[in-house]
Design a protein around this motif. Structure first.
Motif, PDB file in Angstrom:
ATOM      1  N   VAL B 106       0.781  -1.249   0.045  1.00 55.87           N
ATOM      2  CA  VAL B 106      -0.016  -0.231   0.048  1.00 55.87           C
ATOM      3  C   VAL B 106       1.059   1.257   0.121  1.00 55.87           C
ATOM      4  CG1 VAL B 106      -1.614   1.170   1.240  1.00 55.87           C
ATOM      5  CG2 VAL B 106      -2.050  -0.858   0.860  1.00 55.87           C
ATOM      6  N   PRO B 107       1.897   1.324   0.641  1.00 51.42           N
ATOM      7  CA  PRO B 107       2.790   2.523   0.848  1.00 51.42           C
ATOM      8  C   PRO B 107       3.384   2.788  -0.375  1.00 51.42           C
ATOM      9  CG  PRO B 107       3.286   1.483   2.746  1.00 51.42           C
ATOM     10  CD  PRO B 107       2.292   0.515   1.763  1.00 51.42           C
ATOM     11  N   PRO B 173      -4.297   5.175   4.120  1.00 49.02           N
ATOM     12  CA  PRO B 173      -3.429   5.796   3.271  1.00 49.02           C
ATOM     13  C   PRO B 173      -4.330   5.561   1.616  1.00 49.02           C
ATOM     14  CG  PRO B 173      -2.178   3.841   3.813  1.00 49.02           C
ATOM     15  CD  PRO B 173      -3.595   4.166   4.903  1.00 49.02           C
ATOM     16  N   LEU B 174      -4.931   4.517   1.505  1.00 52.54           N
ATOM     17  CA  LEU B 174      -5.790   4.243   0.282  1.00 52.54           C
ATOM     18  C   LEU B 174      -6.751   5.409   0.200  1.00 52.54           C
ATOM     19  CD1 LEU B 174      -6.302   0.458   0.078  1.00 52.54           C
ATOM     20  CD2 LEU B 174      -4.995   1.921  -1.525  1.00 52.54           C
ATOM     21  N   LEU B 175      -7.625   5.554   1.210  1.00 58.59           N
ATOM     22  CA  LEU B 175      -8.640   6.595   1.010  1.00 58.59           C
ATOM     23  C   LEU B 175      -8.186   8.064   0.806  1.00 58.59           C
ATOM     24  CD1 LEU B 175     -11.269   4.951   3.621  1.00 58.59           C
ATOM     25  CD2 LEU B 175     -11.225   4.835   1.302  1.00 58.59           C
ATOM     26  N   ARG B 176      -6.763   8.305   1.327  1.00 58.78           N
ATOM     27  CA  ARG B 176      -6.370   9.629   0.944  1.00 58.78           C
ATOM     28  C   ARG B 176      -5.958   9.746  -0.163  1.00 58.78           C
ATOM     29  NH1 ARG B 176      -3.308  10.132   6.985  1.00 58.78           N
ATOM     30  NH2 ARG B 176      -5.002  10.425   8.372  1.00 58.78           N
ATOM     31  N   THR B 177      -5.605   8.835  -1.064  1.00 55.80           N
ATOM     32  CA  THR B 177      -5.123   9.023  -2.420  1.00 55.80           C
ATOM     33  C   THR B 177      -5.938   9.078  -3.549  1.00 55.80           C
ATOM     34  OG1 THR B 177      -3.356   7.512  -1.615  1.00 55.80           O
ATOM     35  CG2 THR B 177      -3.356   7.787  -3.961  1.00 55.80           C
ATOM     36  N   ARG B 178      -5.683  10.363  -4.219  1.00 61.78           N
ATOM     37  CA  ARG B 178      -6.726  10.532  -5.368  1.00 61.78           C
ATOM     38  C   ARG B 178      -5.719  11.021  -6.464  1.00 61.78           C
ATOM     39  NH1 ARG B 178     -10.036   8.913  -2.429  1.00 61.78           N
ATOM     40  NH2 ARG B 178     -11.721   9.639  -1.577  1.00 61.78           N
ATOM     41  N   PRO B 183      -4.121  -1.214  -9.284  1.00 61.01           N
ATOM     42  CA  PRO B 183      -3.877  -1.930  -8.325  1.00 61.01           C
ATOM     43  C   PRO B 183      -4.767  -1.412  -6.971  1.00 61.01           C
ATOM     44  CG  PRO B 183      -2.091  -1.596  -9.403  1.00 61.01           C
ATOM     45  CD  PRO B 183      -3.110  -0.529  -9.989  1.00 61.01           C
ATOM     46  N   GLY B 184      -4.582  -0.334  -6.487  1.00 61.53           N
ATOM     47  CA  GLY B 184      -5.232   0.253  -5.169  1.00 61.53           C
ATOM     48  C   GLY B 184      -6.651   0.037  -5.253  1.00 61.53           C
ATOM     49  N   ARG B 185      -7.330   0.322  -6.422  1.00 63.01           N
ATOM     50  CA  ARG B 185      -8.719   0.205  -6.591  1.00 63.01           C
ATOM     51  C   ARG B 185      -9.263  -1.452  -6.263  1.00 63.01           C
ATOM     52  NH1 ARG B 185     -10.421   2.209 -11.429  1.00 63.01           N
ATOM     53  NH2 ARG B 185      -8.467   2.682 -12.178  1.00 63.01           N
ATOM     54  N   PHE B 186      -8.312  -2.402  -6.960  1.00 60.65           N
ATOM     55  CA  PHE B 186      -8.780  -3.841  -6.459  1.00 60.65           C
ATOM     56  C   PHE B 186      -8.504  -4.053  -5.227  1.00 60.65           C
ATOM     57  CE2 PHE B 186      -7.820  -4.491 -10.971  1.00 60.65           C
ATOM     58  CZ  PHE B 186      -8.456  -5.735 -11.145  1.00 60.65           C
ATOM     59  N   VAL B 187      -7.658  -3.654  -4.319  1.00 60.15           N
ATOM     60  CA  VAL B 187      -7.429  -3.872  -3.115  1.00 60.15           C
ATOM     61  C   VAL B 187      -8.643  -3.320  -2.060  1.00 60.15           C
ATOM     62  CG1 VAL B 187      -5.893  -3.229  -1.117  1.00 60.15           C
ATOM     63  CG2 VAL B 187      -4.875  -3.645  -3.223  1.00 60.15           C
ATOM     64  N   ARG B 188      -8.825  -2.001  -2.642  1.00 62.09           N
ATOM     65  CA  ARG B 188     -10.213  -1.420  -2.065  1.00 62.09           C
ATOM     66  C   ARG B 188     -11.507  -2.029  -1.911  1.00 62.09           C
ATOM     67  NH1 ARG B 188     -11.153   4.511  -4.037  1.00 62.09           N
ATOM     68  NH2 ARG B 188     -12.140   3.444  -5.670  1.00 62.09           N
ATOM     69  N   ALA B 189     -11.520  -2.744  -3.226  1.00 63.21           N
ATOM     70  CA  ALA B 189     -12.761  -3.623  -3.367  1.00 63.21           C
ATOM     71  C   ALA B 189     -12.690  -4.712  -2.525  1.00 63.21           C
ATOM     72  CB  ALA B 189     -12.930  -4.015  -4.858  1.00 63.21           C
ATOM     73  N   GLY B 190     -11.286  -5.163  -2.435  1.00 61.41           N
ATOM     74  CA  GLY B 190     -10.956  -6.533  -1.600  1.00 61.41           C
ATOM     75  C   GLY B 190     -11.470  -6.424  -0.479  1.00 61.41           C
ATOM     76  N   PHE B 191     -11.162  -5.268   0.015  1.00 61.45           N
ATOM     77  CA  PHE B 191     -11.333  -4.898   1.740  1.00 61.45           C
ATOM     78  C   PHE B 191     -12.980  -4.825   1.672  1.00 61.45           C
ATOM     79  CE2 PHE B 191      -7.351  -2.318   2.232  1.00 61.45           C
ATOM     80  CZ  PHE B 191      -6.597  -3.119   2.455  1.00 61.45           C
ATOM     81  N   LEU B 192     -13.626  -4.510   1.098  1.00 65.48           N
ATOM     82  CA  LEU B 192     -15.130  -4.515   1.029  1.00 65.48           C
ATOM     83  C   LEU B 192     -15.745  -5.783   1.622  1.00 65.48           C
ATOM     84  CD1 LEU B 192     -16.393  -1.718  -1.288  1.00 65.48           C
ATOM     85  CD2 LEU B 192     -16.178  -1.378   1.293  1.00 65.48           C
ATOM     86  N   PHE B 193     -15.111  -6.823   0.454  1.00 68.53           N
ATOM     87  CA  PHE B 193     -15.555  -8.148   0.434  1.00 68.53           C
ATOM     88  C   PHE B 193     -15.062  -8.709   1.644  1.00 68.53           C
ATOM     89  CE2 PHE B 193     -16.326  -7.453  -4.004  1.00 68.53           C
ATOM     90  CZ  PHE B 193     -17.729  -8.372  -4.295  1.00 68.53           C
ATOM     91  N   MET B 242      -5.562 -10.084  -7.618  1.00 70.27           N
ATOM     92  CA  MET B 242      -5.309  -9.503  -9.169  1.00 70.27           C
ATOM     93  C   MET B 242      -4.760  -8.081  -9.082  1.00 70.27           C
ATOM     94  SD  MET B 242      -9.041 -10.427 -10.644  1.00 70.27           S
ATOM     95  CE  MET B 242      -9.321 -11.972 -11.398  1.00 70.27           C
ATOM     96  N   GLY B 243      -5.113  -7.337  -8.031  1.00 68.22           N
ATOM     97  CA  GLY B 243      -4.476  -6.034  -8.110  1.00 68.22           C
ATOM     98  C   GLY B 243      -2.850  -5.990  -7.856  1.00 68.22           C
ATOM     99  N   VAL B 244      -2.604  -6.862  -6.661  1.00 68.38           N
ATOM    100  CA  VAL B 244      -1.238  -7.114  -6.317  1.00 68.38           C
ATOM    101  C   VAL B 244      -0.368  -7.476  -7.444  1.00 68.38           C
ATOM    102  CG1 VAL B 244       0.607  -8.079  -4.648  1.00 68.38           C
ATOM    103  CG2 VAL B 244      -1.772  -6.966  -3.757  1.00 68.38           C
TER     104      VAL B 244
END
Lengths: 105, 490
Positions: B106-107, B173-178, B183-193, B242-244
């Protein structure tokens, strides 16, 4: 007496990118180098943004620069534009990595 | 070389756009100043390697349960030992592996530090302790008086608490990044699941506890457990993997990181497919209806399309790589991708035959051990040496001879283990398909042996066993090996 740019570049060949195992100058990671008033100004990049090794590499560039006789200060600036690609390698490095001479960007 | 130097000068004049970070050395002292990135000490996660070690130990324990014949098909599919092994793999191995990797990853993709390094440690302790409780609860569940029925609930709560801490740490850090890279959006979706999976898991744990304490019949868990598994193995682990993988493969093979429309299609179809399948499947348990069945079928179709697009995109990525000679971890990862393709075909057969909601052992083995476990083991073969290098040699760079990351590993030594691992997994799949213990346990024995062998290789990379100092350095000569540094090591 301040060193020439060629001397500084030659010294920076002591610094490698650990993942690729090749020196940063011939990889094309050093975008600009200027020596003025015994201060070395370096503009460089990394092979990938956010590389975990980037701080180590930048520190190494600084410390190696400071060990060159005649250098008082070293400034290193990290940039992400233009993005690095293998096309920025010198031909010998591309040969080492078996990369075609004219890789597409 | 003169021409090259002049080229450097041109770039300085024309293309200096983004100034992110400055290192300034004055009077012999080197300082990091300015920029938006976290300091060095905050960007290297201190807990990643210990998390990997715990994950590997859990995986070996799960494999041992299969080899010793405590699990299906020697025991019931919903039997305590089978569920213990499944959760040791999904939580103990894969979730810990993913959380450990993400604390480093993530960093990298956000260029921001984690919220607090201590949260990684707390999450690890809570998940490990909780897992012990869960495994104890599962194993003792089949006993006459269920002596530790509460273990499952308490263990589950502890795992959930650990996962929440890890999510807070990683999501900040994911939510603060725009804008967030693909790859980060894959991880964000993974977190929801992951949150969905965890909630369903807790629900099952409470249900099981209630049914045991009232001495009533066990609820029909098997029907709902399938969707808990799809949310976890599919939505959480597969989307995140997939994202990673997109980032790691392109980074280490010098392939283009931008995945274009195809990457967006993989993500969009994946989120919709897994979401629709889980939602429709769970709703169908409450309100039976043809609409729900149709929606679930549509969900499976979207999942299939997403995975197909991902596999096609990987072929494109491998072909577009600049580095022709790729390293072992990227070659061996092909075994994981073949397993994913085989899982896709198996799932298609299950859906067509109307058995999609059932937990199908061959599909589970292919997904957990072949695709996710295989990808994890292969990528660890790069990530562990890289982190070991940073820890051991990072501060020596530029001061004298340092090895390359590749010098920390012995690829011919590990290649055999990767071959044995995937051969073992595929033999296990055959055993699961024909529901015969012998090939399943034999395959598991092979993959366990391979996991042990690979763990030894990871340990050797960490210890620097394979590093060979050049003669001048080993005889304490003060000079730097310039030719080695310039052209890489022979």
């Amino acid at each position: 007496m301040q060193p020439s740019r060629d001397i500084v570049l030659e010294a920076l060949r002591d610094v490698i990118d650990p993942e690729l195992g090749y020196n940063i100058v011939d990889l094309g990671l050093v975008y600009a180098l200027k020596v003025a008033d015994s201060i070395v100004h370096i503009t460089m990049t990394m092979t990938t943004p956010g590389c975990p090794a980037q701080d180590y590499i930048m520190m190494a560039v600084c410390e190696r620069g400071l060990r060159i006789p005649g250098v008082k200060d070293v400034d290193v600036t990290l940039v992400w534009e233009p993005r690095w690609s293998p096309v920025k390698m010198v031909p010998a490095a591309r040969t080492y990595f078996d990369i075609p001479d004219d890789p597409h960007e | 070389m003169l021409g090259h130097h002049e080229h450097i000068g041109d770039l300085y004049e024309c293309h200096l756009v983004t100034r992110l970070w400055i290192v300034r050395a004055r009077g012999g002292k080197t300082l990091l100043t300015g920029g938006s990135m976290a300091p060095l000490t905050e960007r290297l996660s201190r807990w990643t390697l210990i998390t990997f070690a715990c994950a590997l130990a859990n995986f070996l324990l799960a494999q041992a349960l299969i080899v010793l014949g405590f699990t299906w098909p020697s025991a019931a599919l919903t039997g305590g030992a089978t569920l213990a092994a499944v959760h040791l793999v999904t939580i103990g191995w894969l979730t810990l592996l993913m959380l450990g990797a993400l604390s480093q990853f993530v960093p990298v993709i956000t260029s921001r530090a984690l919220l607090d390094q201590r949260l990684s440690a707390a999450a690890l302790v809570l998940i490990e302790v909780g897992l012990v409780g869960m495994v104890t609860g599962f194993v003792t569940r089949d006993m006459a008086r269920a002596p530790c029925a509460w273990c499952l609930v308490v263990g589950g709560l502890s795992v959930c608490a650990g996962v929440v801490l890890a999510l807070v740490n990683l999501a900040t850090p994911l939510l603060r990044t725009r804008p967030l890279p693909l790859p980060g959006r894959f991880v964000r979706a993974g977190f929801l699941f992951l949150i969905v999976t965890m909630s369903l898991g807790l629900l099952f744990a409470f249900t099981l506890r209630a049914s045991v304490s009232s001495h009533g019949p066990l609820l029909h868990l098997a029907s709902g457990v399938g969707y808990h598994a799809i949310a976890g193995v599919g939505g959480w682990l597969t989307l995140t993997a997939m994202g990673v993988s997109y980032k790691l493969l392109s980074m280490f093979m010098l392939a283009p990181e931008e995945r274009g429309v195809l990457g967006e299609v993989v993500l969009g179809l994946g989120i919709t497919g897994f979401g629709l399948t889980v939602a429709a499947g769970l709703l169908d348990l409450v309100w039976h209806g043809s609409v729900m069945i149709l929606a679930e079928r549509a969900g499976w179709l979207l999942i299939g399309a997403s995975i197909s697009a991902y596999l096609a995109d990987l072929v494109r990525l491998y072909r577009a790589r600049k580095r022709r000679r790729i390293e072992l971890h990227n070659r061996a990862a092909a075994g994981a991708f073949i397993s994913l393709a085989a899982a896709l075909v198996t799932a298609a057969i299950l859906v067509i035959s109307g058995r999609a909601a059932r937990v199908a052992p061959p599909l589970v083995v292919l997904a957990l051990l072949g695709w996710l476990g295989g990808l994890g083991l292969t990528q660890l073969y790069k990530v562990i040496p890289f982190l070991s290098w940073l820890t051991r040699f990072g501060k020596m760079i530029g001061r004298g001879w340092v090895p390359r990351v590749q010098d920390l590993v012995c690829e011919p030594c590990a290649a055999l283990w990767f071959f044995l691992y995937f051969a073992g997994v595929w033999l296990t799949v055959v055993g699961a398909a024909i529901e015969t213990p012998l090939p399943m346990r034999g395959g598991a024995a092979l993959s366990t042996l391979a996991t042990l062998g690979l763990s030894r290789e990871y340990w050797r990379a960490w210890r620097g066993t394979y590093v060979r100092l050049p003669p001048a350095v080993s005889s304490h000569a003060p000079t730097i090996q310039r030719e080695d540094l310039r052209h890489g090591h022979p």
